[in-house]
Design an enzyme around this catalytic site. Structure first.
Site, PDB file in Angstrom:
ATOM      1  CB  SER A  88     -17.773  37.546  24.771  1.00 34.19           C
ATOM      2  OG  SER A  88     -16.483  38.001  25.092  1.00 34.19           O
ATOM      3  NE  ARG A 101     -20.835  40.903  33.330  1.00 34.33           N
ATOM      4  CZ  ARG A 101     -20.343  40.619  32.128  1.00 34.33           C
ATOM      5  NH1 ARG A 101     -19.060  40.855  31.893  1.00 34.33           N
ATOM      6  NH2 ARG A 101     -21.103  40.127  31.186  1.00 34.33           N
ATOM      7  CD  GLU A 140     -15.304  42.308  35.466  1.00 37.73           C
ATOM      8  OE1 GLU A 140     -15.109  43.371  34.862  1.00 37.73           O
ATOM      9  OE2 GLU A 140     -15.379  41.201  34.912  1.00 37.73           O
ATOM     10  NE  ARG A 196     -10.401  46.388  28.116  1.00 34.42           N
ATOM     11  CZ  ARG A 196     -10.087  45.397  27.294  1.00 34.42           C
ATOM     12  NH1 ARG A 196     -10.348  45.501  26.013  1.00 34.42           N
ATOM     13  NH2 ARG A 196      -9.506  44.310  27.758  1.00 34.42           N
ATOM     14  CG  HIS A 197     -13.206  46.854  32.688  1.00 37.18           C
ATOM     15  ND1 HIS A 197     -11.894  46.922  32.307  1.00 37.18           N
ATOM     16  CD2 HIS A 197     -13.651  45.626  32.321  1.00 37.18           C
ATOM     17  CE1 HIS A 197     -11.542  45.766  31.736  1.00 37.18           C
ATOM     18  NE2 HIS A 197     -12.592  44.980  31.729  1.00 37.18           N
ATOM     19  NE  ARG A 214     -15.510  47.295  26.647  1.00 34.28           N
ATOM     20  CZ  ARG A 214     -14.972  46.279  27.320  1.00 34.28           C
ATOM     21  NH1 ARG A 214     -14.495  45.237  26.658  1.00 34.28           N
ATOM     22  NH2 ARG A 214     -14.927  46.295  28.641  1.00 34.28           N
ATOM     23  CD  GLU A 256     -14.349  41.283  24.812  1.00 35.74           C
ATOM     24  OE1 GLU A 256     -15.589  41.293  24.841  1.00 35.74           O
ATOM     25  OE2 GLU A 256     -13.637  41.218  25.824  1.00 35.74           O
TER      26      GLU A 256
END
Length: 559
Positions: A485, A331, A333, A339-340, A533, A482
């Site tokens: 998903s 990712r 991002e 948490r990323h 996670r 979370e």
């Protein structure tokens, strides 16, 4: 012809030259003495180093019992057939037995010229080794000196006799329990007979393992006592990760991670899932959006897969009914949060749906309850070890996992004073607050929130039959964050192409994916979860970098 006498010498000039000569001679003698002293010191230092590196000398009858092992002896030269003992297997039943162990020198404590203690570590286990100069034991004072000169974290082989000390010790892990009194706990130790250094660590390590293993409570206690302890920061830990990984907590964290991955595979295999492997080099975005790592693939534009999503679905279309994958996810991002990560381990699953997407939720329910039970019942040592450095409350969960609609979650937040856009997504703070509210009301840290708005889900998510503004989708939460998903997927090519276009995806880049649904595709759904996670939240750790062995975030590409 001139008869003039030669010019007389200048008295001042002669005196200056003589003084300079005398001064030079004096400096030269001083320098010579200084150089001689330096040479003598260097020679003594070299002798000391030689004694440390080659302590075996002609005067020591036990010289063969210790020393540095030459590299050529450990280049797979021969198979000796010797029996090695794991430090973790040592207990009172081994008393009196001669054992051979290999470990890292965690601590070295000289007591006198004739006695020293060396604590050896092997993964999560430690044992104290005792050297006492004695002709009967084959231990000389030179051997004791050799052991005390070892640097911390050096790799050594020790041969010795297991014994039970009279007084209980607290510095090591290998305990024995008295047959009659469970409370009478002591430690086994090893009376050293031979010790060989396989590889010496540098004398001064960039971080001290003892500093890296301290808990916050230890820092607070030291501060109250007026002491100042060294605190190893996160970036420093990650810069020297190979040392940081040796701490007991880190040894435990990645053993827990291994168990989560194993139980994921084991449970799904028991439910007739098939393990697959999908490409990570793809032609277009697998999730939509711009958070992809772009690259050239033999001159063609390509990117790293954001998930195995498209290929999981194609496998279902290929007739596999139920599939799962464990693999890297990328990712791009720019999220510098707790948490990323830009690369993590994805645990993904996809399955045919017979009637309702809750069939997928039921798999998740059984899967995670089995993982939680396994960790709680079979990983007590690891969890206790993590708890000593990073204290946490055990995870609370229900035998049958709680499910709430997205609208019910929004309503709970609204009643607690937090307004959320009805068709928007939850932000981090809202998720955490909802987690607290759910725990207060239902007594669980683990729950499923389903029926999310269409606008906050990927293009391949199936809309709800009764209201296309919502979707047959869900997220799963642990401790208000979370972790999963999932959803029922669109399995008709026309609707899939329409949704991809609406989400700004160039349909030509995923044409093979869309076409696969035109050959006959069953209704299906699935989910994806980040391994790091799950471990972070189960152990209530404050940063996902603690659960990634060599994390990749927007700022870190090494080590």
């Amino acid at each position: 012809m001139s008869s003039e006498p030669p010019p007389a010498a200048n008295p001042a000039s002669s005196a200056g030259e003589l003084a300079a000569d005398l001064s030079a001679a004096t400096i030269s003698k001083k320098q010579q003495k200084k150089d001689a002293r330096k040479a003598e010191k260097a020679e003594k230092a070299a002798q000391r180093q030689q004694q440390q590196q080659q302590p075996a000398d002609a005067e020591d009858p036990f010289a063969a019992n210790y020393g540095d092992v030459p590299v050529e002896e450990i280049q797979s030269k021969a198979i000796s057939g010797r029996s090695w003992t794991k430090i973790g297997d040592l207990d009172d039943s081994a008393a009196g037995r001669t054992v051979l162990i290999r470990g890292a020198t965690q601590a070295i404590r000289p007591v006198s010229k004739k006695m020293a203690f060396v604590v050896l570590r092997q993964s999560m286990s430690t044992v104290q080794c005792v050297l006492v100069a004695s002709a009967d034991a084959g231990v000389s004072t030179q051997m004791v000196r050799f052991a005390t000169a070892l640097s911390k974290e050096s790799i050594v082989d020790v041969e010795g006799v297991v014994s039970l000390p009279k007084e209980p010790l607290k510095a090591t892990t290998q305990q024995y329990v008295h047959a009659e009194f469970v409370v009478n706990i002591n430690l086994v130790e090893i009376q050293v007979r031979k010790i060989y250094c396989i590889n010496r660590a540098i004398p001064t390590l960039p971080i001290n393992l003892e500093d890296a293993a301290r808990s916050e409570a230890e820092f607070e206690k030291a501060e109250q006592a007026g002491e100042k302890l060294v605190r190893v920061g996160q970036d420093t830990r990650l810069n020297y990760r190979t040392i940081d990984l040796r701490t007991p907590a880190n040894q435990a964290i990645f053993r827990i991670q291994c168990q989560v991955e194993n139980k994921f595979r084991e449970f799904l295999l028991s439910k007739d899932f098939v393990g697959i492997h999908t490409p990570k080099l793809i032609s277009g975005s697998s999730e939509g959006g711009a958070a992809v790592f772009k690259l050239l693939y033999n001159g063609q534009p390509a990117c790293l897969a954001q998930s195995p999503q498209l290929y999981k679905q194609m496998a279902i279309c290929g007739g596999y009914e139920r599939v799962f994958e464990v693999g890297p996810v990328f990712r791009a991002e720019n999220s510098n949060t707790h948490r990323h990560l830009c690369e993590f381990v994805g645990l993904d699953a996809e399955m045919e749906i017979k009637e309702h997407y809750f069939e997928v939720c039921d798999i998740i329910d059984g899967l995670f309850v089995s993982i939680f039970k396994h960790l709680t019942e079979n990983c007590k040592k690891e969890l206790e070890t993590i708890n000593r450095q990073y204290p946490f409350e055990p995870l609370q969960y229900l035998e049958k996992t709680l499910k709430l609609t997205y609208e019910e979650g929004i309503q709970m937040l609204k009643e607690a004073g937090t307004e959320i856009e009805p068709m928007g997504d939850l932000n981090t703070e809202s998720e955490k607050k909802l987690g607290r509210l759910v725990k207060e009301k239902y007594g669980t840290d683990f729950f499923i929130l389903y029926r999310y708005p269409l606008g906050v889900r990927p293009f391949y998510t199936m809309p709800c039959y009764d209201n296309p503004a919502y979707t047959n989708s869900f997220d799963v939460f642990i401790r208000g964050e979370e972790i999963i998903s999932g959803a029922q997927r669109i399995h008709t090519p026309e609707l899939l192409a329409k949704r991809a276009t609406e989400c700004g995806i160039d349909v030509s880049t995923i044409s093979a994916y869309i076409e696969s649904f035109s050959y006959g595709a069953p209704p299906h759904g699935g989910f994806g979860v980040g391994l790091e996670r799950v471990v972070m939240l189960f152990c209530a750790l404050n940063n996902i970098r603690k659960t990634s062995m060599f994390p990749r975030d927007p700022q870190r590409l090494v080590p």
